[in-house]
Design an enzyme around this catalytic site. Structure first.
Site, PDB file in Angstrom:
ATOM      1  N   SER A 242       0.855  -1.184   0.000  1.00 29.17           N
ATOM      2  CA  SER A 242       0.000   0.000   0.000  1.00 29.17           C
ATOM      3  C   SER A 242       0.889   1.232   0.000  1.00 29.17           C
ATOM      4  O   SER A 242       2.110   1.130   0.046  1.00 29.17           O
ATOM      5  CB  SER A 242      -0.889   0.006   1.236  1.00 29.17           C
ATOM      6  OG  SER A 242      -0.101   0.299   2.374  1.00 29.17           O
ATOM      7  N   LYS A 243       0.230   2.384  -0.030  1.00 28.35           N
ATOM      8  CA  LYS A 243       0.956   3.657  -0.086  1.00 28.35           C
ATOM      9  C   LYS A 243       1.975   3.805   1.044  1.00 28.35           C
ATOM     10  O   LYS A 243       2.981   4.477   0.880  1.00 28.35           O
ATOM     11  CB  LYS A 243      -0.041   4.814  -0.005  1.00 28.35           C
ATOM     12  CG  LYS A 243      -0.592   5.195  -1.349  1.00 28.35           C
ATOM     13  CD  LYS A 243      -1.282   6.543  -1.272  1.00 28.35           C
ATOM     14  CE  LYS A 243      -2.114   6.777  -2.515  1.00 28.35           C
ATOM     15  NZ  LYS A 243      -3.354   7.450  -2.262  1.00 28.35           N
ATOM     16  N   ARG A 244       1.653   3.199   2.170  1.00 31.02           N
ATOM     17  CA  ARG A 244       2.572   3.262   3.311  1.00 31.02           C
ATOM     18  C   ARG A 244       3.982   2.796   2.930  1.00 31.02           C
ATOM     19  O   ARG A 244       4.963   3.190   3.516  1.00 31.02           O
ATOM     20  CB  ARG A 244       2.089   2.315   4.412  1.00 31.02           C
ATOM     21  CG  ARG A 244       1.187   2.916   5.412  1.00 31.02           C
ATOM     22  CD  ARG A 244       0.807   1.897   6.472  1.00 31.02           C
ATOM     23  NE  ARG A 244       0.325   0.637   5.953  1.00 31.02           N
ATOM     24  CZ  ARG A 244       0.963  -0.513   6.094  1.00 31.02           C
ATOM     25  NH1 ARG A 244       2.100  -0.572   6.735  1.00 31.02           N
ATOM     26  NH2 ARG A 244       0.450  -1.626   5.614  1.00 31.02           N
ATOM     27  N   GLY A 246       5.567   3.327   0.267  1.00 30.66           N
ATOM     28  CA  GLY A 246       6.245   4.179  -0.704  1.00 30.66           C
ATOM     29  C   GLY A 246       5.444   4.197  -1.983  1.00 30.66           C
ATOM     30  O   GLY A 246       4.218   4.161  -1.957  1.00 30.66           O
TER      31      GLY A 246
END
Ligand code: GLU
Length: 474
Positions: A242-244, A246
């Site tokens: 996920s975006k977490r 990167g």
């Protein structure tokens, strides 16, 4: 039969790494089989689909070079076709109108969950029967597919193997909503049938839909394609990517300085293998790809490996190929390459030292742009009073050079060392800082050659002025 695969994203966001890998596998399989690849935009969810997301997906596909033979098709342009087939199923009693209000469905759902049962639509529930009986001509309704009650759905997934689901596990799926719009599971079947799709390659998150879809194929009398469900991609900490973690959008990889070839090579290995080979040209990927070698288990994203591949392609790909993508970064940084060496020559000289095109663009800067300051640390260390003689003598020799070649510049440095009786570093380092503004660069003679005589002379003079000022302030 011609193999035909498809990539069918829902345009609710950018093209992410997982989608890109699915697209790549579909594309590779089509190419491998000398077949065709279709792009289809699944935009039936009118609330969540946006034109911006469609554009982002197309941009991502184009940047990756995953070209399509047909499409992009848009599901919203095919509503007549879906409705025609829904009417056909209604006429054949393979689908029916359901007037059961949403609120009642929610109530029953909660009852089932409270009783520890899997929530599902139960057409025989007395309240559902009563709601349907009470409906009038103008009551809102959905259309449900009449799922078979008996037997099992069986398919051989190309990745996961033999799968069997009892029909008793499946409820009667809504195929048209109250507002008249057809739903995903129905549209996808009609499209894959109409478009002649022979292999459906998609994410594992759709595996539960597959038995339902197979029943719809059967009801329509359509041939069932083969399925290959790819496992998830995890972040480096083992949780779903996920975006977490990167970057997840393909275009963000462009922005961060990756070559499409590096990302494709990375993605092909993220869940597919051919022995322990790591580097694959596009031709090799196409030649070696098979659905059977896709991994059943999830793969973890590893940015270090992607960087390593990126460096590999910056070093080894055709400089013209690298130049095409480097140019974008140079433009972003406002580095005008009109006055200076050919970009391909800069790539050949500097490329191997860079992991990303951003680094490469930064390392290209001094070939095209003058600077007004030297990097502080490098200047402190190498532009000292003791370097004055070396720079002054090298400057005189540079000015006197008749022919501007790397060999002659090499000689300039060697002779300066000899005449001053100093080692290479005492001449090379001050010259490097003078000419590039920084402490690190490829071989200084080759760099000077490409920076050009006029700029080299001006920059050595600037370094001498810097030293003089330093002396004056001492
Ligand atoms: N539109 C679906 C998605 O983006 C994919 C459907 C499919 O591949 O069958 O998740």
């Amino acid at each position: 039969m011609t193999v035909k695969t498809r990539f069918a994203p829902s345009p609710t966001g950018f093209l992410h790494v997982g989608g890109a890998r699915t697209a790549l596998y579909s594309w590779l399989f089509a190419k491998h089989m000398d077949g065709e690849f279709v792009l289809r935009i699944e935009d039936t969810d009118l609330e969540r689909s946006t034109q911006e997301a469609i554009d982002a997906i197309l941009e991502g596909m184009e940047w990756l070079g995953l070209d399509w033979d047909e499409g992009p098709y848009y599901q919203t342009k095919r509503f007549d076709r879906y409705n025609q087939l829904i009417d056909q199923l209604l006429a054949e009693d393979k689908a029916y109108k359901c007037y059961c209000p949403k609120l009642l469905l929610e109530e029953l759902r909660e009852e089932q969950m409270a009783a520890g049962l899997k929530p599902r639509y139960d057409a025989k529930h007395p309240k559902v029967v009563a709601a349907n009986a009470a409906a009038t001509e103008d009551s809102p309704f959905v259309i449900r597919f009449r799922n078979p009650k008996e037997g099992t759905v069986v398919f051989d997934d190309k990745v996961r193997g033999h799968i069997e689901i009892a029909n008793s596990e499946l409820d009667d799926l809504i195929i048209r909503r109250t507002d008249g719009s057809p739903t995903y599971n129905f549209c996808v079947v009609v499209d894959d049938w109409d478009m002649g799709i022979t292999q459906v390659v998609r994410g594992e998150d759709h595996i539960n839909n597959t038995p339902r879809q197979i029943n719809i194929y059967d009801a329509l009398g359509a041939p069932v394609p083969e399925f290959a469900h790819c496992a998830m991609i995890l972040g480096d900490d083992g949780t779903k990517l996920s975006k977490r973690h990167g970057a997840v959008s393909v275009m963000q990889y462009r922005d961060e300085g990756y070559l499409p070839q590096a990302l494709l090579n990375y993605l092909v290995r993220l869940g597919w293998s051919h022995g322990d080979q790591e580097i694959f040209s596009m031709e090799e990927m196409i030649k070696l790809f098979s659905l059977g070698s896709i991994s059943k288990s999830p793969s973890a994203f590893n940015t270090d490996k992607l960087l390593w591949l990126n460096n590999h392609y910056i070093k080894t790909a055709e400089p013209e190929y690298v130049a095409k993508y480097l140019q974008w970064h140079l433009d972003q940084k406002g580095i005008d390459t009109a006055n200076g060496p050919a970009i391909t020559d800069v790539i050949k000289l500097v490329g191997e030292r860079c992991n990303t095109l951003i680094e490469l663009a930064e390392q290209s800067r001094y070939f095209y742009q003058d600077f007004s300051e030297f990097e502080a640390g490098a200047a402190k260390k190498h532009l000292r009073p003791v370097a004055k003689d070396a720079l002054a003598l090298a400057l005189a020799k540079v000015e006197a050079l008749a022919e501007w070649t790397t060999e002659n510049l090499h000689k300039v440095i060697a002779e300066t060392c000899e005449e001053l009786e100093v080692g290479m570093g005492k001449v090379g380092m001050p010259l490097r800082v003078a000419v590039t503004g920084q402490g690190q660069s490829p071989s200084v003679d080759a760099v000077m050659m490409m920076v050009g005589k006029e700029r080299v002379i001006a920059r050595i003079n600037m370094a001498l002025a810097f030293i003089a000022e330093r002396e004056a302030n001492a």
